[in-house]
Design an enzyme around this catalytic site. Structure first.
Site, mmCIF file in Angstrom:
data_model
loop_
_atom_site.group_PDB
_atom_site.id
_atom_site.type_symbol
_atom_site.label_atom_id
_atom_site.label_comp_id
_atom_site.label_asym_id
_atom_site.label_seq_id
_atom_site.Cartn_x
_atom_site.Cartn_y
_atom_site.Cartn_z
ATOM 1 N N HIS A 142 0.979 -1.244 -0.215
ATOM 2 C CA HIS A 142 -0.086 -0.109 0.144
ATOM 3 C C HIS A 142 0.823 1.336 0.057
ATOM 4 O O HIS A 142 0.370 2.274 -0.592
ATOM 5 C CB HIS A 142 -0.973 0.059 1.117
ATOM 6 C CG HIS A 142 -0.206 0.118 2.474
ATOM 7 N ND1 HIS A 142 0.525 -0.503 3.291
ATOM 8 C CD2 HIS A 142 -0.270 1.541 3.203
ATOM 9 C CE1 HIS A 142 0.841 0.095 4.369
ATOM 10 N NE2 HIS A 142 0.557 1.109 4.387
ATOM 11 N N ASP A 143 2.160 1.380 0.617
ATOM 12 C CA ASP A 143 2.839 2.471 0.472
ATOM 13 C C ASP A 143 4.046 2.424 -0.320
ATOM 14 O O ASP A 143 4.761 3.169 -0.041
ATOM 15 C CB ASP A 143 3.684 2.383 2.087
ATOM 16 C CG ASP A 143 2.879 3.639 2.980
ATOM 17 O OD1 ASP A 143 1.910 4.098 2.648
ATOM 18 O OD2 ASP A 143 2.931 3.406 4.149
ATOM 19 N N LYS B 81 5.476 5.889 -1.292
ATOM 20 C CA LYS B 81 6.409 6.387 -0.579
ATOM 21 C C LYS B 81 7.887 6.488 -1.130
ATOM 22 O O LYS B 81 8.874 7.248 -0.942
ATOM 23 C CB LYS B 81 6.326 5.957 0.681
ATOM 24 C CG LYS B 81 5.206 6.473 1.874
ATOM 25 C CD LYS B 81 5.359 6.263 3.143
ATOM 26 C CE LYS B 81 4.231 6.869 4.057
ATOM 27 N NZ LYS B 81 4.046 6.511 5.341
ATOM 28 N N HIS C 202 2.048 10.374 -2.105
ATOM 29 C CA HIS C 202 2.278 8.822 -2.148
ATOM 30 C C HIS C 202 1.422 7.939 -2.408
ATOM 31 O O HIS C 202 1.344 6.956 -3.017
ATOM 32 C CB HIS C 202 3.061 8.799 -0.945
ATOM 33 C CG HIS C 202 2.263 8.189 0.244
ATOM 34 N ND1 HIS C 202 1.753 8.966 1.252
ATOM 35 C CD2 HIS C 202 1.669 6.779 0.544
ATOM 36 C CE1 HIS C 202 1.095 8.474 2.068
ATOM 37 N NE2 HIS C 202 0.910 7.261 1.703
ATOM 38 N N HIS D 20 -5.995 4.402 0.759
ATOM 39 C CA HIS D 20 -5.900 3.974 2.155
ATOM 40 C C HIS D 20 -5.720 5.117 3.085
ATOM 41 O O HIS D 20 -5.810 4.857 4.437
ATOM 42 C CB HIS D 20 -4.632 3.018 2.285
ATOM 43 C CG HIS D 20 -3.117 3.816 2.470
ATOM 44 N ND1 HIS D 20 -2.546 3.969 0.987
ATOM 45 C CD2 HIS D 20 -2.070 4.182 3.378
ATOM 46 C CE1 HIS D 20 -1.549 4.511 1.362
ATOM 47 N NE2 HIS D 20 -1.275 4.861 2.408
ATOM 48 N N HIS D 21 -5.501 6.408 2.538
ATOM 49 C CA HIS D 21 -5.885 7.612 3.467
ATOM 50 C C HIS D 21 -7.124 8.569 3.084
ATOM 51 O O HIS D 21 -7.080 9.535 3.823
ATOM 52 C CB HIS D 21 -4.494 8.407 3.032
ATOM 53 C CG HIS D 21 -3.552 8.204 3.940
ATOM 54 N ND1 HIS D 21 -3.076 8.146 5.152
ATOM 55 C CD2 HIS D 21 -2.198 7.502 3.209
ATOM 56 C CE1 HIS D 21 -1.973 7.759 5.551
ATOM 57 N NE2 HIS D 21 -1.226 7.560 4.296
ATOM 58 N N ASP E 22 -3.753 0.727 9.117
ATOM 59 C CA ASP E 22 -2.639 1.579 8.727
ATOM 60 C C ASP E 22 -2.532 2.743 9.970
ATOM 61 O O ASP E 22 -1.502 2.634 10.247
ATOM 62 C CB ASP E 22 -2.924 2.023 7.366
ATOM 63 C CG ASP E 22 -1.778 3.243 7.107
ATOM 64 O OD1 ASP E 22 -0.516 2.660 6.893
ATOM 65 O OD2 ASP E 22 -1.990 4.421 6.809
#
Length: 448
Positions: free
Chosen positions: A314-315, A318, A343, A367-368, A396
């Site tokens: 998911h990240d 980044k 990101h 996810h954010h 998360d």
């Protein structure tokens, strides 16, 4: 997915994450693959060797995230810009000195910058060797974890060695250096100068380093393939990724089944989390917490496996954020906040390049997001967020709260859960929070 995903498709897409970590234009590793495989064919490599070379070229930068934080710390610099510009150096002392002075502490105070420049001037050789050794050894270890041959791993270790022995980290000379590494280094430099100045610039740079950086035989092979105008025409095509996918040697055998996809996801989770000491283990823990919630909510095994893969990756966006932002101990300014928020979009963009990952990419990219529409990057609202996304988002944030961050220490589990409950219905789904709470309680009972 039933084992039908082409391995090259997965690696070609994920290599985009390595490109942005190195500050390179998207498609750098794919273009290097096009260049290097043609050089290998000209040199007469057989199909088995070409296949290992192909994967070496896509994965040459696997260890690239492991030295990013150290670069920021030592040079007081944006690691992405630093890495991008460093690839234009030919190693000559005047050029290196200009680079160090220009790139060290550009935004730091005068005294701090002076101390950093002095430290680099005194210990520059040792610093560079350490940075490259960390990068190469880490990349090789991840390649092995991804089931690639020792020849691929060794090529990643040798990537920065030079034909005349002036390279790093071991100072290997001539044929002591892996042939795949000799080809990969040339392909890397060729693409950097091609993107900056076109075919003539690339050819001139490669020829100028023959016998010093590069094996003269590899340079000769490159010049032969580069004499064909079609070679450069294809390299500039917007669909170069699809072209390189078709270039894969032994493509009929190279598929990734479910177990292999899990291994690849875990390996790239290590690349992601190595970017910052504050995110060490984050992706693995988010995968665990997501799985605990999903199990509590009655997900079947196959869907839980899919969600864990989304959590591991998911990240991945980044990798395109500078450590000067990721590791900043204070409040981010407006530009830094834009970079940080981006990101999530990058994660979706990278993962969506894999056809079989389309649904996974959407979940990772959201996810954010928040139920009340105040999240990012797209301000989605509750009716646009499926349960998979809500689970991942809850996991998360819970891990972020219970781990050390540059701006605060880790919170106790009880406090983290209370913060999640404070935002229930606005930030996160209360059913997911309740499932996490039950799962953690059950895990504690099992341990006891």
């Amino acid at each position: 997915m039933d084992g039908s995903v082409r391995l090259a498709e997965v690696l070609g897409a994920l290599s985009r994450a390595l490109d942005i970590t190195e500050g390179q234009p998207p498609g750098h590793c794919v273009r290097c693959c096009w260049i290097g495989v043609h050089v290998g064919r000209n040199l007469g490599l057989d199909e088995a060797a070409l296949r290992d070379l192909y994967y070496t070229l896509l994965l040459k930068d696997l260890g690239c995230s492991s030295n990013a934080a150290r670069i920021c710390e030592l040079y007081l610099a944006d690691d992405l810009t630093f890495k991008r510009d460093f690839k234009h150096l030919d190693g000559s002392l005047p050029q290196v000195l200009r680079f160090v002075i220009a790139h060290t502490g550009a935004e730091a105070g005068l005294a701090e910058r002076f101390r950093s420049v002095v430290n680099i001037m005194r210990n520059g050789g040792e610093i560079v060797t350490s940075l490259i050794e960390t990068r190469c050894q880490r990349g090789a270890a991840i390649a092995r974890q991804m089931r690639f041959s020792e020849d691929v791993a060794q090529a990643i270790i040798d990537l920065d060695e030079q034909w005349n022995g002036a390279g790093k980290p071991m100072g290997k000379i001539g044929t002591e250096i892996s042939l795949f590494a000799r080809i990969a280094l040339l392909a890397q430099v060729a693409d950097v100068f091609y993107m900056a100045g076109g075919p003539d610039a690339a050819l001139a740079e490669i020829k100028s380093r023959a016998g010093t950086w590069f094996d003269p035989a590899v340079v000769f092979a490159f010049c032969e393939v580069a004499a064909d105008a079609e070679f450069w025409t294809i390299l500039s095509r917007p669909d170069i990724e699809a072209v390189v996918l078709d270039l894969e040697p032994g493509q009929q055998d190279a598929v990734a089944d479910e177990n292999y996809l899990d291994d690849i996801a875990r390996a790239f989770a290590q690349v992601i989390d190595a970017k910052s000491s504050f995110t060490s283990g984050h992706s693995e823990r988010v995968a665990v917490f997501s799985d605990l919630i999903a199990e509590e909510m009655g997900y079947h095994a196959a869907r839980r496996r899919w969600l864990k893969r989304a959590a591991l990756l998911h990240d991945i966006g980044k990798l395109g954020v500078s450590n000067s932002v990721l590791d900043k101990p204070g409040k981010l300014d407006d530009d830094e906040w834009v970079s940080m928020r981006d990101h999530a979009r990058l994660s979706e963009d990278i993962l969506s390049r894999i056809g079989a990952f389309a649904d996974l990419a959407v979940v990772a990219g959201a996810h954010h997001e928040r139920l009340d529409g105040k999240g990012y990057p797209n301000g989605k609202t509750a009716d646009e967020l499926d349960l998979d996304t809500r689970i991942l988002s809850t996991a998360d944030v819970f891990d972020a709260l219970t781990a050390d961050r540059p701006y605060r220490k880790a919170m106790p589990v009880s406090k983290a859960l209370s913060i999640l409950w404070e935002g229930a219905g606005a930030s996160h789904d209360p059913t997911c929070i309740a499932a996490l709470e039950r799962a953690l309680a059950r895990s504690e009972r099992d341990v006891a």
